[in-house]
Design a protein around this motif. Structure first.
Motif, mmCIF file in Angstrom:
data_model
loop_
_atom_site.group_PDB
_atom_site.id
_atom_site.type_symbol
_atom_site.label_atom_id
_atom_site.label_comp_id
_atom_site.label_asym_id
_atom_site.label_seq_id
_atom_site.Cartn_x
_atom_site.Cartn_y
_atom_site.Cartn_z
ATOM 1 N N GLN A 329 -61.640 -54.391 8.473
ATOM 2 C CA GLN A 329 -60.361 -54.993 8.098
ATOM 3 C C GLN A 329 -60.161 -56.335 8.794
ATOM 4 O OE1 GLN A 329 -56.882 -52.473 7.963
ATOM 5 N NE2 GLN A 329 -58.133 -50.634 7.767
ATOM 6 N N ALA A 330 -60.662 -56.452 10.023
ATOM 7 C CA ALA A 330 -60.594 -57.736 10.728
ATOM 8 C C ALA A 330 -61.381 -58.797 9.960
ATOM 9 C CB ALA A 330 -61.141 -57.589 12.142
ATOM 10 N N PHE A 331 -62.523 -58.398 9.384
ATOM 11 C CA PHE A 331 -63.302 -59.335 8.577
ATOM 12 C C PHE A 331 -62.514 -59.788 7.351
ATOM 13 C CE2 PHE A 331 -66.154 -60.546 5.197
ATOM 14 C CZ PHE A 331 -67.062 -61.372 5.848
ATOM 15 N N VAL A 332 -61.848 -58.839 6.703
ATOM 16 C CA VAL A 332 -61.040 -59.166 5.522
ATOM 17 C C VAL A 332 -59.957 -60.183 5.883
ATOM 18 C CG1 VAL A 332 -59.426 -58.253 3.804
ATOM 19 C CG2 VAL A 332 -61.509 -56.984 4.345
ATOM 20 N N VAL A 333 -59.305 -59.978 7.023
ATOM 21 C CA VAL A 333 -58.276 -60.921 7.469
ATOM 22 C C VAL A 333 -58.875 -62.315 7.627
ATOM 23 C CG1 VAL A 333 -56.731 -61.562 9.354
ATOM 24 C CG2 VAL A 333 -56.849 -59.176 8.593
ATOM 25 N N GLY A 334 -60.011 -62.392 8.283
ATOM 26 C CA GLY A 334 -60.620 -63.698 8.537
ATOM 27 C C GLY A 334 -61.045 -64.422 7.278
ATOM 28 N N PRO A 357 -54.288 -53.660 2.901
ATOM 29 C CA PRO A 357 -53.465 -52.803 3.765
ATOM 30 C C PRO A 357 -52.337 -53.594 4.430
ATOM 31 C CG PRO A 357 -55.794 -52.380 4.127
ATOM 32 C CD PRO A 357 -55.715 -53.591 3.256
ATOM 33 N N PRO A 358 -51.222 -52.928 4.751
ATOM 34 C CA PRO A 358 -50.063 -53.615 5.357
ATOM 35 C C PRO A 358 -50.410 -54.405 6.605
ATOM 36 C CG PRO A 358 -49.474 -51.382 4.701
ATOM 37 C CD PRO A 358 -50.952 -51.497 4.510
ATOM 38 N N GLN A 359 -51.286 -53.851 7.465
ATOM 39 C CA GLN A 359 -51.611 -54.544 8.699
ATOM 40 C C GLN A 359 -52.405 -55.831 8.439
ATOM 41 O OE1 GLN A 359 -52.479 -51.500 7.808
ATOM 42 N NE2 GLN A 359 -54.543 -50.916 8.468
ATOM 43 N N VAL A 360 -53.183 -55.824 7.364
ATOM 44 C CA VAL A 360 -53.922 -57.032 6.982
ATOM 45 C C VAL A 360 -52.943 -58.067 6.430
ATOM 46 C CG1 VAL A 360 -55.636 -57.964 5.368
ATOM 47 C CG2 VAL A 360 -56.074 -55.793 6.552
ATOM 48 N N HIS A 361 -52.049 -57.625 5.580
ATOM 49 C CA HIS A 361 -51.041 -58.508 4.988
ATOM 50 C C HIS A 361 -50.175 -59.140 6.083
ATOM 51 C CE1 HIS A 361 -47.554 -59.652 2.487
ATOM 52 N NE2 HIS A 361 -48.415 -59.676 1.480
ATOM 53 N N GLU A 362 -49.765 -58.332 7.041
ATOM 54 C CA GLU A 362 -48.930 -58.809 8.138
ATOM 55 C C GLU A 362 -49.663 -59.840 8.997
ATOM 56 O OE1 GLU A 362 -46.055 -56.466 11.147
ATOM 57 O OE2 GLU A 362 -48.194 -56.112 11.531
ATOM 58 N N GLY A 369 -49.610 -58.354 15.097
ATOM 59 C CA GLY A 369 -50.505 -57.235 15.324
ATOM 60 C C GLY A 369 -51.820 -57.689 15.923
ATOM 61 N N VAL A 370 -52.687 -56.729 16.134
ATOM 62 C CA VAL A 370 -53.968 -57.049 16.767
ATOM 63 C C VAL A 370 -54.819 -57.947 15.868
ATOM 64 C CG1 VAL A 370 -55.107 -54.957 15.883
ATOM 65 C CG2 VAL A 370 -55.957 -56.049 17.980
ATOM 66 N N PHE A 371 -54.745 -57.739 14.540
ATOM 67 C CA PHE A 371 -55.503 -58.608 13.637
ATOM 68 C C PHE A 371 -54.946 -60.028 13.656
ATOM 69 C CE2 PHE A 371 -56.220 -54.470 11.217
ATOM 70 C CZ PHE A 371 -57.477 -54.278 11.773
ATOM 71 N N GLY A 372 -53.623 -60.143 13.799
ATOM 72 C CA GLY A 372 -53.009 -61.459 13.914
ATOM 73 C C GLY A 372 -53.460 -62.184 15.171
ATOM 74 N N ASN A 373 -53.578 -61.445 16.257
ATOM 75 C CA ASN A 373 -54.050 -62.044 17.506
ATOM 76 C C ASN A 373 -55.510 -62.480 17.392
ATOM 77 O OD1 ASN A 373 -51.597 -61.738 18.835
ATOM 78 N ND2 ASN A 373 -52.111 -59.691 19.603
ATOM 79 N N LEU A 374 -56.315 -61.668 16.730
ATOM 80 C CA LEU A 374 -57.711 -62.049 16.512
ATOM 81 C C LEU A 374 -57.800 -63.313 15.665
ATOM 82 C CD1 LEU A 374 -59.349 -58.549 15.873
ATOM 83 C CD2 LEU A 374 -60.018 -60.176 17.671
#
Length: 419
Positions: A329-334, A357-362, A369-374
């Motif tokens: 999911q972190a890859f998807v965010v990036g 997923p909501p956490q990716v969208h956020e 969130g942690v993905f946002g920090n990454l």
């Protein structure tokens, strides 16, 4: 301190996408409620209507990356040559939502209608609806008439007295719903209602709206590599690897899966999951169509390259403290964090085209969130922002050594696709 990324800014410049002009006109019921839309290819003249243009029109509509949904959730009426009716591209569609408009055969109808019957029957068995013009009421098409879900009556070629006869005949010999086209006045509408027509299309209800349909074209080398892998039925790991190394390829796949025309609204958290949903056979057909359509796109490869490096860096860093599934999911965010630049539309609009997923969208919209920090850490790396780099590295409990090593790995991994 830290290894620099290729030059980038936090807000990369907008990049134009390939475009095609597609018109959409509503088909309405007696209450003037929209039940479907007919698509027209405005990038080519009527004389250039071929099986190839049919395929490209549908593919473009399903893959359209603009803020306006072309396909929507209504019925989709699509003009089809007889050659395109046998095309494998139809396997990519949600048959319950698609009406195939079958053209008449002209002078060869008496000899050819029966020969074309098996294809039409097979399409109906697969769930597609079929629409014909009023010629299907002629004796030469007697074998086709039971297959008709819709029959179109063109008011520019039929006189009022002919309409009444045809409507009566269709009611007695078929179960088709009748659509009056080219309706331009209240008087025509009232007459049609009085003789039993229940669906309508024409300027009196709505004019065709033209949409500049955008395509995000992947690297052709990536598409060819994907096709070769699918030909030899490669593993999911190998296929996922190619998808992850081309942002355009990844987005197009997610876009198609979430299109109403494809027929799924499932949330996709990884490209592996997308591959499993599509299956190798559909993926192969999709990749072949994408290769044809890719010449219409001109997205800068630099932005896509940066997105891939960013995604891989985030994935590698996430693996330091997350599960493999979460790291995907972190890859998807990036990789999707630069969609606004790749598509030349706001990121919020771009994310409406895919279901993440909501956490990716956020993380993408709010950097939370942690993905946002990454993501913020990856952006700090790209822009050589020392303070932000230190802040987010500390927040995530990652050392400079871990981040720099992950960055070098991401660069090497991404460069493999160009060798």
């Amino acid at each position: 301190m830290l290894v620099s990324f290729p030059a980038s800014s936090s807000k990369p410049p907008a990049t134009p996408c390939g475009t095609a002009m597609i018109a959409r006109q509503a088909i309405v019921n007696v209450e003037k409620e929209v039940i479907g839309y007919e698509l027209f290819n405005r990038s080519r003249g009527a004389a250039e209507h071929t099986a190839a243009t049919d395929v490209l029109l549908l593919f473009t509509a399903l893959s359209h990356a603009g803020g306006e949904e072309l396909v929507g959730t209504k019925l989709l009426f699509v003009n089809s040559t007889h050659e395109s009716l046998a095309g494998g591209h139809l396997e990519l569609l949600n048959s319950e939502k698609v009406v195939l408009e079958v053209e008449p055969l002209g002078p060869v109808a008496a000899s050819e209608a029966v020969a074309r019957l098996p294809i039409l029957r097979a399409l109906r068995e697969r769930g597609f609806k079929l629409s014909f013009n009023h010629a299907v009421l002629e004796s030469a098409y007697a074998t086709w008439l039971p297959l008709a879900d819709f029959i179109k009556l063109d008011l520019t070629v039929l006189r009022p007295e002919q309409l009444a006869v045809l409507v009566s005949y269709a009611a007695r010999h078929s179960k088709a719903r009748l659509i009056a086209t080219k309706v331009e006045t209240q008087e025509q509408f009232d007459l049609l209602k009085s003789i039993g027509v229940s669906l309508f299309q024409g300027y009196w209800f709505s004019r065709p709206t033209v949409v500049e349909a955008k395509l995000l074209a992947p690297n052709q080398a990536s598409i060819i590599q994907l096709i070769n892998l699918l030909r030899r039925q490669a593993s999911t790991d190998e296929i996922e690897e190619v998808l992850k190394k081309d942002a355009g390829l990844a987005f197009n796949l997610m876009r198609l899966i979430h299109s109403a025309g494809f027929g799924t609204v499932r949330e996709i958290s990884s490209f592996r999951q997308a591959v499993m949903i599509m299956g190798l056979k559909k993926l192969f057909r999709w990749a072949a169509l994408l290769l044809t359509a890719s010449k219409y796109g001109n997205t800068s490869p630099t932005i896509g390259h940066t997105a891939v490096i960013r995604g891989r860096l985030m994935e590698l860093l996430a693996l330091e403290f997350m599960s493999e599934e979460e790291a995907e999911q972190a890859f998807v965010v990036g990789i999707f964090s630069l969609l606004d630049a790749m598509l030349s539309i706001p990121l919020q609009d771009a994310l409406q085209l895919i279901n993440v997923p909501p956490q990716v969208h956020e993380a993408l919209l709010e950097r939370k969130g942690v993905f946002g920090n990454l993501l913020r850490l990856a952006e700090a790396c790209e822009n050589s922002e020392d303070k932000a780099f230190d802040d987010y590295a500390n927040t995530l409990n990652l050392s400079s050594q871990q981040i720099n090593w992950a960055h070098l790995q991401a660069l090497a991994w991404c460069d493999q696709i160009t060798q």
